[in-house]
Motif scaffolding. Structure first.
Motif, PDB file in Angstrom:
ATOM      1  N   TRP A   1      31.974 117.288 -16.478  1.00  0.00           N
ATOM      2  CA  TRP A   1      30.623 117.607 -16.024  1.00  0.00           C
ATOM      3  C   TRP A   1      29.704 117.547 -17.234  1.00  0.00           C
ATOM      4  N   LEU A   2      28.838 116.551 -17.262  1.00  0.00           N
ATOM      5  CA  LEU A   2      27.989 116.288 -18.420  1.00  0.00           C
ATOM      6  C   LEU A   2      26.636 116.959 -18.274  1.00  0.00           C
ATOM      7  N   MET A   3      26.122 117.515 -19.368  1.00  0.00           N
ATOM      8  CA  MET A   3      24.787 118.101 -19.319  1.00  0.00           C
ATOM      9  C   MET A   3      24.174 118.220 -20.710  1.00  0.00           C
ATOM     10  N   ASP A   4      22.845 118.143 -20.733  1.00  0.00           N
ATOM     11  CA  ASP A   4      22.090 118.401 -21.959  1.00  0.00           C
ATOM     12  C   ASP A   4      22.031 119.902 -22.210  1.00  0.00           C
ATOM     13  N   ASP A   5      21.460 120.267 -23.370  1.00  0.00           N
ATOM     14  CA  ASP A   5      21.360 121.683 -23.707  1.00  0.00           C
ATOM     15  C   ASP A   5      20.151 122.369 -23.080  1.00  0.00           C
ATOM     16  N   ASP A   6      19.281 121.618 -22.395  1.00  0.00           N
ATOM     17  CA  ASP A   6      18.069 122.223 -21.845  1.00  0.00           C
ATOM     18  C   ASP A   6      18.164 122.479 -20.340  1.00  0.00           C
TER      19      ASP A   6
ATOM     20  N   GLY B   1      32.818 121.240  -6.714  1.00  0.00           N
ATOM     21  CA  GLY B   1      34.221 121.130  -6.344  1.00  0.00           C
ATOM     22  C   GLY B   1      34.439 120.877  -4.868  1.00  0.00           C
ATOM     23  N   ARG B   2      33.504 121.289  -4.033  1.00  0.00           N
ATOM     24  CA  ARG B   2      33.647 121.053  -2.598  1.00  0.00           C
ATOM     25  C   ARG B   2      33.614 119.569  -2.262  1.00  0.00           C
ATOM     26  N   TRP B   3      32.965 118.792  -3.134  1.00  0.00           N
ATOM     27  CA  TRP B   3      32.860 117.356  -2.887  1.00  0.00           C
ATOM     28  C   TRP B   3      33.936 116.553  -3.614  1.00  0.00           C
ATOM     29  N   ALA B   4      34.638 117.216  -4.534  1.00  0.00           N
ATOM     30  CA  ALA B   4      35.612 116.511  -5.373  1.00  0.00           C
ATOM     31  C   ALA B   4      36.730 115.831  -4.580  1.00  0.00           C
ATOM     32  N   PRO B   5      37.227 116.405  -3.477  1.00  0.00           N
ATOM     33  CA  PRO B   5      38.281 115.689  -2.751  1.00  0.00           C
ATOM     34  C   PRO B   5      37.810 114.388  -2.099  1.00  0.00           C
ATOM     35  N   ARG B   6      36.491 114.216  -1.947  1.00  0.00           N
ATOM     36  CA  ARG B   6      35.968 113.052  -1.223  1.00  0.00           C
ATOM     37  C   ARG B   6      35.424 111.972  -2.146  1.00  0.00           C
ATOM     38  N   PHE B   7      34.812 112.377  -3.272  1.00  0.00           N
ATOM     39  CA  PHE B   7      34.141 111.419  -4.136  1.00  0.00           C
ATOM     40  C   PHE B   7      34.550 111.642  -5.586  1.00  0.00           C
ATOM     41  N   ARG B   8      34.309 110.625  -6.421  1.00  0.00           N
ATOM     42  CA  ARG B   8      34.733 110.718  -7.815  1.00  0.00           C
ATOM     43  C   ARG B   8      33.618 110.452  -8.815  1.00  0.00           C
ATOM     44  N   SER B   9      32.416 110.226  -8.315  1.00  0.00           N
ATOM     45  CA  SER B   9      31.230 110.124  -9.160  1.00  0.00           C
ATOM     46  C   SER B   9      30.118 110.817  -8.396  1.00  0.00           C
ATOM     47  N   ILE B  10      29.761 112.027  -8.850  1.00  0.00           N
ATOM     48  CA  ILE B  10      28.923 112.920  -8.059  1.00  0.00           C
ATOM     49  C   ILE B  10      27.775 113.436  -8.916  1.00  0.00           C
ATOM     50  N   GLN B  11      26.605 113.482  -8.327  1.00  0.00           N
ATOM     51  CA  GLN B  11      25.441 114.065  -8.992  1.00  0.00           C
ATOM     52  C   GLN B  11      24.914 115.192  -8.110  1.00  0.00           C
TER      53      GLN B  11
ATOM     54  N   ASP C   1      20.426 113.910   5.242  1.00  0.00           N
ATOM     55  CA  ASP C   1      20.787 114.125   6.643  1.00  0.00           C
ATOM     56  C   ASP C   1      21.938 115.116   6.722  1.00  0.00           C
ATOM     57  N   GLU C   2      22.536 115.229   7.889  1.00  0.00           N
ATOM     58  CA  GLU C   2      23.579 116.241   8.085  1.00  0.00           C
ATOM     59  C   GLU C   2      24.823 115.996   7.251  1.00  0.00           C
ATOM     60  N   SER C   3      24.989 114.783   6.701  1.00  0.00           N
ATOM     61  CA  SER C   3      26.163 114.514   5.868  1.00  0.00           C
ATOM     62  C   SER C   3      26.109 115.285   4.553  1.00  0.00           C
ATOM     63  N   GLY C   4      24.914 115.595   4.075  1.00  0.00           N
ATOM     64  CA  GLY C   4      24.759 116.346   2.837  1.00  0.00           C
ATOM     65  C   GLY C   4      24.860 115.510   1.581  1.00  0.00           C
ATOM     66  N   TYR C   5      24.905 114.189   1.718  1.00  0.00           N
ATOM     67  CA  TYR C   5      24.962 113.335   0.530  1.00  0.00           C
ATOM     68  C   TYR C   5      24.266 112.016   0.805  1.00  0.00           C
ATOM     69  N   LYS C   6      23.946 111.314  -0.290  1.00  0.00           N
ATOM     70  CA  LYS C   6      23.365 109.979  -0.196  1.00  0.00           C
ATOM     71  C   LYS C   6      24.034 109.078  -1.221  1.00  0.00           C
ATOM     72  N   PRO C   7      24.295 107.832  -0.862  1.00  0.00           N
ATOM     73  CA  PRO C   7      24.875 106.901  -1.839  1.00  0.00           C
ATOM     74  C   PRO C   7      23.916 106.676  -3.003  1.00  0.00           C
ATOM     75  N   MET C   8      24.465 106.521  -4.201  1.00  0.00           N
ATOM     76  CA  MET C   8      23.653 106.203  -5.372  1.00  0.00           C
ATOM     77  C   MET C   8      24.355 105.112  -6.177  1.00  0.00           C
ATOM     78  N   ASN C   9      23.588 104.419  -6.974  1.00  0.00           N
ATOM     79  CA  ASN C   9      24.180 103.419  -7.867  1.00  0.00           C
ATOM     80  C   ASN C   9      23.644 103.590  -9.282  1.00  0.00           C
ATOM     81  N   SER C  10      23.309 104.835  -9.627  1.00  0.00           N
ATOM     82  CA  SER C  10      22.807 105.161 -10.950  1.00  0.00           C
ATOM     83  C   SER C  10      23.528 106.410 -11.435  1.00  0.00           C
ATOM     84  N   GLY C  11      23.027 107.014 -12.480  1.00  0.00           N
ATOM     85  CA  GLY C  11      23.646 108.226 -12.993  1.00  0.00           C
ATOM     86  C   GLY C  11      22.705 108.911 -13.967  1.00  0.00           C
ATOM     87  N   CYS C  12      22.929 110.193 -14.178  1.00  0.00           N
ATOM     88  CA  CYS C  12      22.132 110.959 -15.122  1.00  0.00           C
ATOM     89  C   CYS C  12      23.060 111.916 -15.852  1.00  0.00           C
TER      90      CYS C  12
END
Length: 327
Positions: free
Chosen positions: A104-109, A121-131, A164-175
């Motif tokens: 889990w990556l983060m800046d100091d601010d 962690g609730r999303w970890a069993p389903r996906f492997r790149s999560i924001q 929407d009700e799924s609680g997630y959206k596909p992304m093709n970027s990262g932060c």
């Protein structure tokens, strides 16, 4: 796109996660972040702190938390300032060598919201790149452009904010302010490229991840920004202030992105060139309307000039996939 969710199937173990923080001369902000980590429930197995050769009391601050943070701190002080890119590259490397399943990556601010790791962690069993989502300094919802126009290599300005009700959206970027990524994806795409120094590094890394797995942004608030940045309120979004260093690397690093695009066979000169021109124009607007000046344009031109030298460098190689040892 490779899809191998089985690698992260089953219940999520918080101890399998490592928080990797990059800091530079902001010990006050780092103190707030480490305090929030000490109050987390659950906590990660490790906290890796990469210090970009700070000249303040960062080292002393880290030591003061060793006995009260409630998890293991691994402190790496670099000999020189390698920028956010070099810091995150080192942070991922250390976390990977520790055997972390999740990084889990983060800046100091930022501060971590108390149950932030449980939410991810609730999303970890389903996906492997999560924001996850972030609150801004003033408590408002932080707007982030989670999709890019791939061929142009730039963020899509008005990515829909609703879920929407799924609680997630596909992304093709990262932060790197909150990227939550599985070690198997790190193994496949390699470490973040330290040559960026700052800017475009996390967008490219998230894009590389999205080529290997379904990357998502989830409707979970897990971080809070602790530093106020000058902004121009455009109504539906904000534009942040920048710096001369950012202006330089914004333009120079387009050449590094081009190297990756070429290596992966997705480079289209006209569209990528259009993305570069739009980026240049956006930075001019930022100067005029956020910072109220025309000084700084020379850094944009200098970045383009130095980028041309990178483009001509036949020895340039993209970051390689990892083996189980990254020595």
């Amino acid at each position: 796109m490779t899809d191998s969710h089985d690698a992260s199937s089953g219940a999520f173990d918080p101890a399998s996660a490592t928080i990797a923080v990059v800091t530079y001369n902001r010990s006050g902000l780092l103190t707030r972040l480490l305090t929030s980590i000490s109050e987390m429930d659950p906590k990660p197995g490790h906290v890796v702190i990469v210090d970009n050769a700070s000249s303040d009391d960062t080292g002393e601050v880290v030591e003061s938390f060793r006995d009260r943070i409630g998890t293991t701190i691994v402190y790496r002080r670099l000999e020189t300032n390698t920028g956010g890119s070099g810091g995150f590259s080192e942070g991922v490397r250390v976390a990977y060598e520790l055997g972390s399943e999740w990084i889990w990556l983060m800046d100091d601010d930022v501060e971590v919201i108390g149950d932030g790791l449980a939410k991810m962690g609730r999303w970890a069993p389903r996906f492997r790149s999560i924001q996850g989502r972030r609150y801004d300094f003033d408590g408002s919802e932080f707007y982030w452009q989670y999709r890019i126009a791939e061929r142009m290599g730039i963020p899509i300005p008005f990515a829909p904010a609703g879920f929407d009700e799924s609680g997630y959206k596909p992304m093709n970027s990262g932060c790197f302010e909150g990227m939550f990524i599985h070690r198997d994806i790190v193994r496949q795409i390699g470490l973040p490229d330290p040559r960026f120094f700052i800017y475009w590094d996390d967008q490219l890394y998230g894009w590389l991840a999205s080529r290997k797995t379904q990357s998502v942004i989830v409707d979970e608030f897990v971080l809070r920004r602790t530093r106020e940045i000058k902004q121009w309120d455009m109504g539906i979004r904000h534009m942040n202030a920048s710096s001369n260093a950012y202006r330089y690397y914004i333009m120079r690093n387009r050449a590094i992105m081009k190297k990756y695009y070429r290596a992966l066979g997705v480079y289209q000169p006209v569209l990528f060139g259009l993305g570069t021109s739009l980026t240049f124009g956006k930075e001019l607007i930022r100067l005029l309307f956020v910072e109220r000046t025309v000084r700084g344009t020379s850094n944009l031109w200098r970045g383009l000039r130095d980028g041309r030298a990178i483009s001509r460098d036949a020895s340039f190689r993209t970051m390689a996939p990892l083996t189980e040892s990254v020595d």
